[in-house]
Write a protein that holds these residues in place. Sequence first.
Motif, PDB file in Angstrom:
ATOM      1  N   LEU A 176     -15.532   5.159 -37.804  1.00 37.17           N
ATOM      2  CA  LEU A 176     -14.676   3.990 -37.957  1.00 37.17           C
ATOM      3  C   LEU A 176     -14.136   4.010 -39.377  1.00 37.17           C
ATOM      4  O   LEU A 176     -14.885   4.240 -40.330  1.00 37.17           O
ATOM      5  CB  LEU A 176     -15.479   2.713 -37.723  1.00 37.17           C
ATOM      6  N   THR A 177     -12.846   3.778 -39.519  1.00 43.29           N
ATOM      7  CA  THR A 177     -12.222   3.734 -40.830  1.00 43.29           C
ATOM      8  C   THR A 177     -11.226   2.585 -40.882  1.00 43.29           C
ATOM      9  O   THR A 177     -10.800   2.075 -39.854  1.00 43.29           O
ATOM     10  CB  THR A 177     -11.541   5.086 -41.162  1.00 43.29           C
ATOM     11  N   THR A 178     -10.894   2.173 -42.092  1.00 39.88           N
ATOM     12  CA  THR A 178      -9.938   1.099 -42.289  1.00 39.88           C
ATOM     13  C   THR A 178      -8.533   1.669 -42.406  1.00 39.88           C
ATOM     14  O   THR A 178      -8.289   2.566 -43.209  1.00 39.88           O
ATOM     15  CB  THR A 178     -10.284   0.291 -43.554  1.00 39.88           C
ATOM     16  N   LEU A 179      -7.616   1.137 -41.602  1.00 36.44           N
ATOM     17  CA  LEU A 179      -6.207   1.529 -41.695  1.00 36.44           C
ATOM     18  C   LEU A 179      -5.432   0.604 -42.619  1.00 36.44           C
ATOM     19  O   LEU A 179      -4.586   1.031 -43.392  1.00 36.44           O
ATOM     20  CB  LEU A 179      -5.544   1.481 -40.317  1.00 36.44           C
ATOM     21  N   ASP A 180      -5.701  -0.691 -42.484  1.00 36.10           N
ATOM     22  CA  ASP A 180      -4.960  -1.713 -43.209  1.00 36.10           C
ATOM     23  C   ASP A 180      -5.802  -2.982 -43.188  1.00 36.10           C
ATOM     24  O   ASP A 180      -6.821  -3.039 -42.502  1.00 36.10           O
ATOM     25  CB  ASP A 180      -3.609  -1.950 -42.520  1.00 36.10           C
ATOM     26  N   ASP A 181      -5.370  -4.019 -43.891  1.00 32.48           N
ATOM     27  CA  ASP A 181      -6.080  -5.286 -43.839  1.00 32.48           C
ATOM     28  C   ASP A 181      -6.197  -5.754 -42.400  1.00 32.48           C
ATOM     29  O   ASP A 181      -5.181  -5.903 -41.708  1.00 32.48           O
ATOM     30  CB  ASP A 181      -5.363  -6.362 -44.659  1.00 32.48           C
TER      31      ASP A 181
ATOM     32  N   ARG B 182      -7.687   0.344 -33.544  1.00 31.16           N
ATOM     33  CA  ARG B 182      -6.732   1.274 -32.930  1.00 31.16           C
ATOM     34  C   ARG B 182      -7.387   2.638 -32.776  1.00 31.16           C
ATOM     35  O   ARG B 182      -8.368   2.956 -33.434  1.00 31.16           O
ATOM     36  CB  ARG B 182      -5.483   1.419 -33.811  1.00 31.16           C
ATOM     37  N   LEU B 183      -6.760   3.447 -31.936  1.00 30.17           N
ATOM     38  CA  LEU B 183      -7.174   4.838 -31.801  1.00 30.17           C
ATOM     39  C   LEU B 183      -6.055   5.616 -31.140  1.00 30.17           C
ATOM     40  O   LEU B 183      -5.138   5.035 -30.563  1.00 30.17           O
ATOM     41  CB  LEU B 183      -8.475   4.952 -30.996  1.00 30.17           C
ATOM     42  N   ASP B 184      -6.136   6.926 -31.277  1.00 29.35           N
ATOM     43  CA  ASP B 184      -5.189   7.790 -30.567  1.00 29.35           C
ATOM     44  C   ASP B 184      -5.988   8.827 -29.806  1.00 29.35           C
ATOM     45  O   ASP B 184      -7.165   9.047 -30.079  1.00 29.35           O
ATOM     46  CB  ASP B 184      -4.188   8.440 -31.532  1.00 29.35           C
TER      47      ASP B 184
END
Length: 156
Positions: A70-75, A115-117
């Motif tokens: 799990l990682t942060t993309l944006d706020d 989100r994910l792809d």
Amino acid sequence: MSDVTLELVDPGSEPARRAVAAYLRELDERFEEGFDASEADGDEEKFSGDKGRFLVALRDGDVVVGCGGLTTLDDGVAEIKRMWVAQEARGQGLAGRIRRRLEEWAVELGHDVVRLDTNRALTNAIEMYRAAGYVDIERYNDNPYADFWFEKRLTS
């Protein structure tokens, strides 16, 4: 799959490296165009600290049978990456356990969207995500291997 534990680990740890190596080998085998593992090199730091988490699924304490990051993309927006379950551990609900734990961590980190792809070859994953409430969205990244992009709103 009650003999499998989900462990928070350092993404650079030996169990994490074994899991990611198996995941990348499978992508290369399953993707029509193969997979260049160098595209995943050096990104472990995004799965740790206050921006992310990494877990491995261990059977009998040391046999790696799955992983997820799990990682942060944006706020307020997290991304699930490196989600994988070993062939011998599939069909027993482990992928759902991993996904739910990653979603819980997203909420703990203050995110309300994840989100994910994924690639078209991963049909079981696509079905699982849709069944879990993920909806198709427009492309949000430049992943050359992705054919589908998903998003899920989380509730605390």
